[in-house]
Design a protein around this motif. Structure first.
Motif, short mmCIF file in Angstrom:
data_model
loop_
_atom_site.label_atom_id
_atom_site.label_comp_id
_atom_site.label_asym_id
_atom_site.label_seq_id
_atom_site.Cartn_x
_atom_site.Cartn_y
_atom_site.Cartn_z
N PRO A 94 54.44 44.78 53.12
CA PRO A 94 53.90 45.30 51.48
C PRO A 94 54.70 44.34 50.54
N HIS A 95 53.95 43.89 49.72
CA HIS A 95 54.29 43.68 48.84
C HIS A 95 54.86 41.44 48.72
N ILE A 96 53.73 40.97 49.22
CA ILE A 96 54.86 39.71 50.27
C ILE A 96 53.75 38.81 48.61
N GLN A 97 53.30 39.11 47.90
CA GLN A 97 52.46 37.97 47.23
C GLN A 97 53.34 37.05 46.54
N PRO A 98 54.32 37.52 45.58
CA PRO A 98 55.27 36.97 45.13
C PRO A 98 55.79 36.13 45.73
N LEU A 99 56.28 35.98 46.99
CA LEU A 99 57.15 35.64 47.69
C LEU A 99 56.40 34.12 48.24
N LEU A 100 55.37 33.87 48.15
CA LEU A 100 54.85 33.05 48.98
C LEU A 100 54.24 32.10 47.84
N LYS A 101 54.51 30.81 48.14
CA LYS A 101 54.60 29.56 46.99
C LYS A 101 52.76 29.52 47.27
N ASP A 102 52.99 29.02 45.49
CA ASP A 102 52.35 28.82 44.67
C ASP A 102 51.15 30.07 45.26
N SER A 103 51.28 31.29 45.16
CA SER A 103 50.14 32.44 45.12
C SER A 103 49.89 32.76 43.48
N ASN A 104 49.77 32.44 42.71
CA ASN A 104 49.51 32.18 41.72
C ASN A 104 48.23 31.38 41.32
N THR A 105 47.93 30.63 42.47
CA THR A 105 46.60 29.45 42.41
C THR A 105 45.59 29.91 41.64
N PHE A 106 45.43 31.17 42.42
CA PHE A 106 43.80 31.18 42.04
C PHE A 106 43.59 32.86 40.85
N ASN A 107 44.88 32.83 39.69
CA ASN A 107 45.37 33.50 39.11
C ASN A 107 44.25 33.09 37.60
N TYR A 108 43.13 33.01 37.96
CA TYR A 108 42.37 32.45 36.77
C TYR A 108 40.72 33.52 36.79
N SER A 109 39.97 33.62 35.66
CA SER A 109 38.82 33.85 35.44
C SER A 109 38.01 33.77 34.39
N TYR A 110 36.60 34.18 34.76
CA TYR A 110 35.43 33.92 34.15
C TYR A 110 35.33 34.88 33.50
N GLY A 111 35.45 35.62 33.75
CA GLY A 111 34.61 37.08 33.37
C GLY A 111 35.64 38.08 32.42
N ASN A 112 35.57 39.17 32.59
CA ASN A 112 36.25 39.87 31.77
C ASN A 112 37.09 41.51 32.74
N GLU A 113 37.69 40.73 33.68
CA GLU A 113 38.36 41.37 34.80
C GLU A 113 39.43 41.92 33.46
N SER A 114 39.19 43.31 34.56
CA SER A 114 41.58 43.36 34.29
C SER A 114 42.32 42.84 34.35
N GLN A 115 43.93 42.99 34.81
CA GLN A 115 44.78 42.48 34.97
C GLN A 115 45.02 42.69 37.01
N ALA A 116 44.98 43.85 36.19
CA ALA A 116 44.66 44.92 38.39
C ALA A 116 43.62 43.56 39.02
#
Length: 923
Positions: free
Chosen positions: A466-488
């Motif tokens: 549960p909720h392991i993502q913030p603990l993994l290194k560089d887990s926000n690497t793909f946190n970009y968007s080319y569209g109008n997605e919501s934050q969720a």
């Protein structure tokens, strides 16, 4: 009385006992922690963590107690057997090797063959190992000569499918019945039915003379007390097993007293009196048959001729023609239905256990810890979020250790597989490919995802914690968007792409941390050594044979690759270890061009210049590729002997030739010399021929050369002045071996009688000789017969006195030929390993010689070899004759000369003799 169900309190094994595990942990803590931790009550968070971890350990302990069949059962419910185990019928059986093996093999292979007699010709004339003459006992109901001939022909082809090195089978001969009868008074029991008694008596006498061999199933034999080694002793049989003890010899002489016990053992028979024997319409004291005959005691004929009288209670029974008996007596045998031979192995019942799926200990903590699904993610409470993540990070270390242990247990089948693993985290690899279509699976954006060479520790990701993502290194690497997605939506997409990246810092780092390569290679090598030893193979012997075989350049990796390949093919290699190739059904290796045999070597094509190392991809060895390339099939053992295929595999000959071709083509690219005239060009063609047409070498059996030739046989009688000599000319190999046998087993009186009439008799066939009164000046060339004063000499008429029975070429059972222009073949280490390999793997009665031929020698040898090789199977075809001007390294000119099989053998013998003389001259 109703059954009362109740719970019995029994102690759990330590690895499943929570209390035991916790007490062990507390004892360890108290011993090593000192005074820093004194509160061991449930209120202490450390005790809560210990409780959760111990509970998780009991789950792991519970899974380790699953049965091996359950652990090896996949998600489809199938027990994983392939490349894990060889079943008894696969590993305990062997291709026919002994005479009893060949008997079983023929009886099982041809329905109408009831039994078999085999004579092995071991003599002092021909320097080969063995020639077999086979006599088949065909179903007595079959009287059509053409059908019997076809059965013998089928037996011949079947035998050659399992011919051993240096051995040969003559065309089998059907046993000819010798009609016999009995006379006397047969006293029946009161309740006996005369009709049934005669039928059973006929069957009993046939069985006594030469029984119809019964086949039965594994289950029946095990119930009868036979062990697996007794059941599977010999070749694999399709229609039921045959116990060796049931293979008794044919009776060629029978006295009346021998039959009394047989007759009186028949149900309904009280006794037999005044027993007499009849053969050739005469009363005889002894029934006799020759090696090619079988005594056929005709009970119906004996009764119809009134030689055999039935009586009961002292009174003769009136004669009854028993008309139905005439039609059915020959059909009455001990009924043995054809068994579709199952392996006799019933795999244990098993169930799939989902061991690999891991349930995090963080899910079982009390809610106030905020580390499960209710983990605090509220950005307005940074302190609480930090505390929760700090505890989660600490517990995730325990989670990773436990998850990896579950994964290791779930992948036991891969750990002890004959095949080398290519991925340390199979569950993540499966998840990676599960979301890709066929095109994406072949055109990956990542190189060799999750691949590594032969891991021995297995692990898995913790993406489900549960909720392991913030603990993994560089887990926000793909946190970009080319569209109008919501934050969720963006967060979810980023997390999915991170998990699908096989090189994200978490999973890639885990792969690098799990085991060092040195440890991995040593551990996998030991596992393969264990598997080899479990199958009766010495790991040290295998290590010494493969010591210099190179695939990667890393000795330990090469050992792992070769041992794995050997284990994968061990079933076929072990079964066919003594087997020669089937020259009657082997594939052609030379094509026809314009009605001529094409003896030219393979042409070098553009694709050969683009050769790359196909065994690696992105610096990872492609185990799946090499497994597929080196996998042996049944048809391979028709085209090659077992020892050739084993040699090719363990010495890595394909790889040696491939490396040589690549290096030579590099020279050709940079050479200003005309390519087709260069030595490098010719050697590449020769190397291509050895890889594409042969299995890296040529194994030549001298007995097959003899089998193609024609012979003269001369006979004289010793110690007689001006004694007559007898000569027969231009006979084939089967005839000369049979006559050789006759001369050695026949007594002098019989030989005198036959030769006075200018013939010798073998299997009811008269072979006529030409008599002569010429004085024999030198009798040293003649060999004395075993049982008489006759001597004989066998010569090869087309040999021009250069090729004789005593030629050096026939002193060796087999020749193993390699090109000498391949650098690894020239080393002393290679020749030492080759000598050791042949010493271990060749039968003791097979002698050999290894020849390393130059490019020029192969230029002459290969065309002769091709003509001879093709003529073995296609004897009725006249093949174009190679002339002195032709070369396999150039295009052949059309020639109108043809050569027969005997001439093709002579050409090859001459070529090989010349090579031997040259080699001896050098030495």
């Amino acid at each position: 009385m109703d059954t009362i169900n109740h719970i019995t309190k029994t102690p759990l094994p330590p690895h499943q006992d929570f209390t035991f595990l916790k007490n062990e942990a507390l004892g360890y803590i108290q011993k090593h922690i000192g005074s820093e931790w004194t509160n061991f009550n449930p209120s202490d968070p450390g005790m809560t963590i210990l409780d959760q971890f111990c509970y998780a350990l009991t789950e792991l302990g519970y899974c380790t107690d699953f049965s091996i069949p359950d652990i090896l059962t996949d998600a489809n419910g199938d027990l994983e057997i392939n490349n894990q185990f060889y079943l008894p019928y696969q590993i305990l059986t062997t291709a026919p090797y002994t005479i009893d093996d060949y008997k079983k093999y023929l009886i099982d292979g041809i329905e109408e063959v009831y039994n078999v007699a085999i004579i092995c010709y071991n003599n002092n004339i021909f320097p080969f190992n063995k020639v077999y003459q086979v006599y088949v006992y065909v179903n007595p109901e079959i009287t059509n000569p053409n059908k019997i001939k076809n059965i013998c022909k089928s037996a011949f082809y079947l035998l050659n499918k399992s011919r051993n090195l240096g051995e040969l089978f003559n065309v089998p001969i059907a046993l000819q019945p010798v009609n016999c009868w009995i006379g006397g008074k047969l006293d029946l029991k009161k309740e006996a039915d005369p009709y049934t008694v005669l039928l059973e008596l006929q069957a009993a006498l046939r069985s006594y003379v030469f029984s119809k061999i019964a086949q039965t199933s594994t289950d029946n034999l095990k119930l009868a007390g036979y062990t697996s080694s007794e059941i599977y002793d010999g070749p694999y049989l399709e229609n039921g097993w045959i116990i060796t003890a049931s293979l008794v010899d044919k009776k060629d002489t029978i006295q009346a007293v021998d039959l009394v016990s047989v007759i009186e053992s028949v149900a309904g028979v009280d006794s037999i009196s005044g027993l007499q024997l009849y053969q050739e319409q005469k009363t005889v004291a002894l029934l006799q048959s020759t090696v090619n005959q079988i005594l056929s005691i005709d009970i119906l004929g004996s009764y119809q001729n009134k030689n055999l009288i039935l009586s009961c209670n002292g009174k003769d029974l009136p004669f009854d023609s028993f008309r139905p008996l005439l039609a059915s007596i020959d059909n009455f045998e001990e009924t043995t239905s054809i068994i579709s031979n199952s392996t006799g192995i019933k795999l244990p019942k098993s169930y799939f256990r989902d061991i690999n799926t891991y349930y995090s200990i963080q899910n079982t903590f009390p809610a106030q810890y905020n580390i499960g699904d209710d983990t605090i993610e509220d950005e307005t409470k940074p302190v609480q979020v930090a505390q929760s993540r700090q505890l989660k990070g600490y517990l995730t270390l325990f989670d990773q250790i436990l998850a990896n242990q579950f994964s290791q247990l779930a992948n036991i089948s891969k750990l002890f597989s004959f095949k080398n693993s290519v991925c340390g985290t199979p569950s993540d690899e499966e998840a990676f490919y599960a979301v890709k279509d066929k095109y994406e699976q072949k055109h990956l954006e990542y190189p060799v995802p999750y691949k590594m060479f032969s891991p021995s520790y297995y692990y898995q990701s913790l993406y489900t914690v549960p909720h392991i993502q913030p603990l993994l290194k560089d887990s926000n690497t793909f946190n970009y968007s080319y569209g109008n997605e919501s934050q969720a939506e963006l967060k979810e997409k980023s997390w999915i792409e991170y998990q699908q990246d096989p090189y994200n810092p978490y999973i890639f780092g885990l792969m690098k941390l799990m085991e060092q390569e040195n440890i991995s290679l040593d551990r996998r090598n030991k596992l393969l050594d264990h598997l080899l030893a479990r199958h009766g193979e010495s790991p040290k012997v295998i290590d010494s044979i493969i010591d210099d075989t190179i695939y990667t350049g890393d000795k330990r990796k090469d050992q792992i690759i070769l041992k794995s390949l050997y284990l994968q093919n061990l079933g076929l290699l072990s079964y066919n270890r003594q087997k020669a190739y089937d020259f009657l059904s082997a594939s052609k290796i030379a094509s026809q061009a314009h009605g001529k045999l094409d003896t030219s070597l393979p042409k070098i094509k553009e694709k050969h210049f683009r050769l790359i190392n196909e065994n690696t991809s992105d610096f990872i060895f492609r185990s799946e590729q090499i497994n597929k390339k080196e996998k042996l099939h049944l048809n391979d053992f028709n085209n090659f002997s077992g020892i050739e295929l084993k040699l090719n595999l363990l010495f890595g000959l394909k790889n040696i030739y491939s490396n040589f071709i690549t290096s030579q083509l590099d020279i050709l690219k940079n050479s200003s010399e005309k390519q087709s005239d260069s030595d490098a060009f010719k050697t590449v063609q020769g190397a291509l021929w050895f890889t594409e047409k042969r299995s890296g070498s040529i194994l030549l059996e001298s007995v097959l050369l003899l089998n193609q030739l024609k012979f003269n046989l001369e006979i004289i009688k010793e110690n007689q002045v001006n004694a007559a000599s007898y000569r027969i000319e231009n006979i084939d190999f089967q005839t000369v071996t049979n006559l050789n046998y006759v001369l050695n087993v026949t007594d002098e009186t019989t030989l005198d009688i036959q030769l006075q009439q200018n013939f010798l008799l073998f299997s009811d066939v008269k072979y006529f000789f030409i008599p002569s009164n010429e004085t024999i000046e030198n009798q040293n060339d003649y060999v004395k017969a075993t049982r008489s004063n006759y001597s004989f000499r066998i010569t090869i008429p087309s040999g021009n006195e250069k090729v004789t029975i005593d030629s050096k070429i026939f002193k060796k059972s087999v020749f193993l030929i390699f090109p000498d222009f391949i650098p690894p073949f020239q080393t002393a280490e290679f020749k030492k390993r080759l000598k050791q390999f042949l010493k271990i793997n060749l039968p003791a009665n097979v002698n050999y010689e290894c020849l390393f031929l130059s490019c020029q020698e192969l230029e002459e040898f290969i065309p002769d070899y091709l003509y001879w090789y093709e003529s073995l199977r296609y004897k009725d075809e006249l093949l174009p004759l190679k002339t002195d001007q032709e070369s396999p390294f150039t295009d052949n000119a059309d020639k109108n000369v043809t050569v027969n099989p005997a001439q093709s053998a002579m050409n090859l013998i001459s070529s090989l003799t010349s090579i031997l003389e040259t080699k001896n001259g050098r030495n």
